[in-house]
Design a protein around this motif. Structure first.
Motif, PDB file in Angstrom:
ATOM      1  N   GLU A 264       0.762  -1.264  -0.290  1.00 47.74           N
ATOM      2  CA  GLU A 264       0.585   0.063  -0.188  1.00 47.74           C
ATOM      3  C   GLU A 264       0.286   1.373   0.121  1.00 47.74           C
ATOM      4  OE1 GLU A 264      -0.462  -1.700   4.388  1.00 47.74           O
ATOM      5  OE2 GLU A 264      -0.324  -2.706   1.812  1.00 47.74           O
ATOM      6  N   ASP A 265       2.513   1.304   0.472  1.00 46.12           N
ATOM      7  CA  ASP A 265       3.063   2.272   0.129  1.00 46.12           C
ATOM      8  C   ASP A 265       3.433   2.456  -1.238  1.00 46.12           C
ATOM      9  OD1 ASP A 265       3.209   2.193   2.732  1.00 46.12           O
ATOM     10  OD2 ASP A 265       4.849   0.795   2.982  1.00 46.12           O
ATOM     11  N   LEU A 266       3.346   1.531  -1.979  1.00 46.23           N
ATOM     12  CA  LEU A 266       3.775   1.778  -3.340  1.00 46.23           C
ATOM     13  C   LEU A 266       2.657   2.151  -4.428  1.00 46.23           C
ATOM     14  CD1 LEU A 266       6.667  -0.775  -3.239  1.00 46.23           C
ATOM     15  CD2 LEU A 266       7.267   0.817  -2.746  1.00 46.23           C
ATOM     16  N   VAL A 479      -5.788  -5.714 -17.056  1.00 42.48           N
ATOM     17  CA  VAL A 479      -6.908  -5.689 -16.150  1.00 42.48           C
ATOM     18  C   VAL A 479      -6.884  -4.778 -15.079  1.00 42.48           C
ATOM     19  CG1 VAL A 479      -5.929  -7.273 -14.163  1.00 42.48           C
ATOM     20  CG2 VAL A 479      -8.658  -6.736 -14.556  1.00 42.48           C
ATOM     21  N   THR A 480      -7.407  -3.511 -14.690  1.00 41.10           N
ATOM     22  CA  THR A 480      -7.283  -2.646 -13.466  1.00 41.10           C
ATOM     23  C   THR A 480      -7.965  -2.992 -12.468  1.00 41.10           C
ATOM     24  OG1 THR A 480      -8.323  -0.562 -14.217  1.00 41.10           O
ATOM     25  CG2 THR A 480      -5.987  -1.223 -15.257  1.00 41.10           C
ATOM     26  N   ARG A 517      -1.401  -6.376 -12.729  1.00 43.29           N
ATOM     27  CA  ARG A 517      -0.016  -6.949 -13.033  1.00 43.29           C
ATOM     28  C   ARG A 517       1.394  -6.013 -12.508  1.00 43.29           C
ATOM     29  NH1 ARG A 517       3.495  -3.938 -16.490  1.00 43.29           N
ATOM     30  NH2 ARG A 517       1.934  -2.564 -16.753  1.00 43.29           N
ATOM     31  N   LEU A 518       1.422  -4.146 -12.231  1.00 38.21           N
ATOM     32  CA  LEU A 518       2.402  -3.539 -11.623  1.00 38.21           C
ATOM     33  C   LEU A 518       1.685  -4.099 -10.313  1.00 38.21           C
ATOM     34  CD1 LEU A 518       4.106  -1.503 -11.703  1.00 38.21           C
ATOM     35  CD2 LEU A 518       1.920   0.634 -11.527  1.00 38.21           C
ATOM     36  N   ILE A 524       6.541  -9.361  -5.763  1.00 36.64           N
ATOM     37  CA  ILE A 524       7.390 -10.020  -6.298  1.00 36.64           C
ATOM     38  C   ILE A 524       8.657  -8.820  -5.530  1.00 36.64           C
ATOM     39  CG2 ILE A 524       9.056 -11.229  -7.962  1.00 36.64           C
ATOM     40  CD1 ILE A 524       6.048 -11.410  -9.076  1.00 36.64           C
ATOM     41  N   ARG A 525       8.641  -7.587  -5.741  1.00 31.96           N
ATOM     42  CA  ARG A 525      10.282  -7.500  -5.864  1.00 31.96           C
ATOM     43  C   ARG A 525      10.059  -6.604  -4.265  1.00 31.96           C
ATOM     44  NH1 ARG A 525       8.686  -3.965 -10.470  1.00 31.96           N
ATOM     45  NH2 ARG A 525       9.887  -3.951 -12.372  1.00 31.96           N
TER      46      ARG A 525
END
Length: 637
Positions: A264-266, A479-480, A517-518, A524-525
């Motif tokens: 949520e920070d990103l 998809v968003t 997707r983002l 993952i990062r």
């Protein structure tokens, strides 16, 4: 015996500090007078003890006590403590002067001594305190020589406070700061040098042999934080961040705690800033009832109500473990409130009537619902029974019991619904609208998008897939979805409830939609992996009932701003109350006979804008059996 020993060990240091301060008062008073009168040819006699000196000590000691000089600890002495000492010395001079005027009209007291007294005393009281703290800090640094070496990103107030906290702990050693501000380059903060820019973190971490990176930028926006996180990931070192002040105040983080960077920070959304004054004014000293109290939203809603003034909370929950867990957490964190736990299905009229009798609520929050889109496409009967019929039961019971406010927690999927979840939630909204026509109970509907980390949401799914080594499954690369955190969602519910309109639908201006997707790649990062290299991302195709992009606003619902800048109020669409009531009654009959086809027809008729999404499914991938909704003009066979 041990109690007396503990009390004695606590009193002794305090007595030592008081004795030290009073000795310094005596020393300053004696020393200044001896210096002043020592230059005279025939100096007056200056005894080491007298009634005058006793008055000085008593007056100054009482001022020390009143100012609160002994509430602090020498170990943490700082500039505010020096100011407090100066204030005590100045007020002490006034008290001493007043006492001596009454005693002997200030005979044999030098006016020069009175002027120099507060400054001299402040120096003799402040210097030992600061020297003691410096000695303790240096001891901590020596202890930290073999501790974890930390590189801090951000040399602002948060970074400076972090260094002080780390030194007190003694298990971490700050080796440097990184900051992009040119004015900070080459300076030192708390004795720790600013070594370069944030983008240089990989090189500087290697040169300083840092073992941990800490991001001390609690006010950074999502874009800046993403850039910092990417730089940290390149080093291969673990990294943490200083929590936001709002997280500390809301109890989601502890003061001084370092937390992992959360998704949520990103996300790039500014958080909701509630009007807590309005919420507390509306909620204060009220009895509230929450259905689905053991769920993600329901349990947080209970915590928010407890934190902001509710006197009694009734928890209605069908899951016994969830009910037990939520009640235990509330009693631990808010022990002074009254809690009433009711185990049962809120769609059972006897259960909800019993809950209302016990709690006599002034507000009811209906959070119980089924919400899993693909599953509900194959479970139409349960979706209707829980999302429509149970809502009708609870709302009607609240109206009959004279509950002041009924809040329906809905979803953005009720706008132009294309799936069973959206259609049943839209019908629940319409049913509440029919009940609101009688104007006894205030009916409020709150819509919001996907909730991060709620039970069954995409974030826990991705987290589990990453833990297992992948792959992470995304339905479609385009998809968003709109996202908010669980606390934000509950703050929106309380804020909308406090606005005061009799019949309204509220929704949050949620900013930009986030590509799933983002979201997957960022998670993952954050796990220290690289998408596509360490963890694969696989696209599986849209599931039954899903669409590429959600809609927050309906074309026929005129939206206007409210007192809160991020909350919009929709004008309810015109409905025929009698038709809705008949449809719900027919659904109740069809539900009892488990007539799924009849339920499908009734849902289509009751919600005219319900157009099921025609999902394209890969023929090579097995899909669940879906009960089809017949076309509007199709002839039944």
């Amino acid at each position: 015996m041990s109690a007396w020993r503990d009390r004695f060990s606590a009193i002794v240091p305090r007595v030592a500090v008081v004795s030290h301060d009073l000795f310094m008062v005596w020393l300053v008073w004696q020393g200044l007078h001896r210096l002043r009168f020592g230059i005279l040819p025939n100096p007056p006699e200056m005894p080491l003890w007298s009634t005058e000196i006793m008055l000085v000590l008593v007056a100054q000691g009482l001022v020390f006590w009143q100012v609160g000089l002994y509430r602090g600890l020498w170990r943490f002495a700082s500039v505010p403590d020096l100011w407090n000492i100066f204030k005590a010395c100045a007020l002490g001079l006034l008290a001493i002067t007043l006492g001596l005027v009454i005693y002997n009209r200030i005979e044999l007291v030098s006016r020069t001594v009175l002027v120099l007294y507060p400054l001299s005393l402040m120096a003799l009281l402040g210097a030992p305190r600061l020297l003691y703290r410096a000695w303790k800090d240096s001891s901590s640094e020596r202890t930290a020589a073999a501790s974890v070496r930390i590189l801090i990103l951000g040399a602002g107030h948060a970074g400076e406070a972090l260094v002080r906290d780390l030194r007190r702990l003694g298990t971490y050693q700050p080796v440097g700061f990184l900051d992009d501000a040119a004015r900070m380059r080459g300076t030192k903060v708390q004795g720790v040098p600013v070594l370069g820019k944030v983008s240089d973190v990989a090189e500087i971490a290697r040169e300083t042999a840092a073992k941990l990176l800490v991001i001390a930028m609690p006010s950074a926006d999502a874009t800046a934080l993403q850039r910092v996180v990417i730089a940290c990931e390149r080093t291969g070192l673990p990294f943490r961040m200083v929590p936001k002040l709002s997280d500390v105040l809301e109890g989601r983080s502890l003061p001084g705690e370092l937390k992992e960077v959360a998704i949520e920070d990103l996300l790039g959304r500014k958080p909701v800033l509630p009007d807590w004054k309005a919420i507390r004014h509306w909620l204060g000293a009220r009895s509230v009832l929450v259905t689905g109290a053991g769920g993600s939203i329901g349990s947080e809603l209970c915590r928010q109500c407890a934190r902001h003034g509710a006197r009694r909370i009734a928890l209605v929950e069908i899951d016994e473990l969830a009910l037990t867990t939520t009640e235990a957490a509330l009693k631990r964190d808010f022990p002074d409130l009254e809690y009433i736990s009711i185990l049962g299905d809120c769609g059972d009229p006897a259960v909800i009537a019993h809950a209302l009798r016990l709690s006599e609520p002034e507000a009811a929050f209906h959070a119980a619902a089924y919400k899993q889109v693909p599953l509900l496409e194959t479970q139409l009967r349960e979706a209707v029974r829980n999302n429509v019929l149970a809502t009708t039961t609870v709302a009607t019971a609240c109206r009959d019991a004279g509950v002041g406010t009924f809040v329906l927690i809905s979803t953005d999927k009720a706008v132009d619904p294309v799936n069973v979840l959206g259609a049943t939630k839209r019908l629940a909204e319409m049913m509440c609208q029919t009940l609101a026509l009688e104007r006894n109970t205030r009916f409020v509907t709150v819509r919001f998008g996907n909730v991060l980390d709620s039970a069954g949401s995409v974030v826990p799914l991705f987290r589990e897939q990453i833990r297992r080594g992948g792959p992470v499954t995304v339905t479609d690369p385009d998809v968003t979805r709109y996202f908010m955190t669980i606390p934000e969602a509950c703050q929106l519910i309380l804020q909308a409830s406090a606005i005061g309109t009799h019949e309204a639908i509220y929704t949050l201006d949620m900013g930009e939609a986030v590509p799933i997707r983002l979201l997957a790649e960022q998670m993952i990062r954050l796990a220290g992996k690289q998408p596509g290299r360490d963890i694969a991302v696989v696209y599986t195709g849209l599931r039954p009932g899903e669409k590429l992009h959600e809609t927050l606003f309906h074309a026929d619902e005129r939206y206007r701003p409210t007192a809160h800048p991020q909350i919009l109020q929709a004008e309810p669409r015109r409905i025929v109350a009698k038709e809705i009531s008949h449809a719900v009654a027919a659904m109740r009959d069809a539900s009892q006979s488990y007539d799924v086809e009849r339920l499908a027809d009734l849902l289509r008729e009751a919600v005219p804008d319900f157009v099921p999404e025609q999902t394209v499914v890969d023929p090579l991938v097995p899909s669940p059996t879906v009960v089809p909704f017949p076309a509007r003009n199709a002839r039944k066979i």
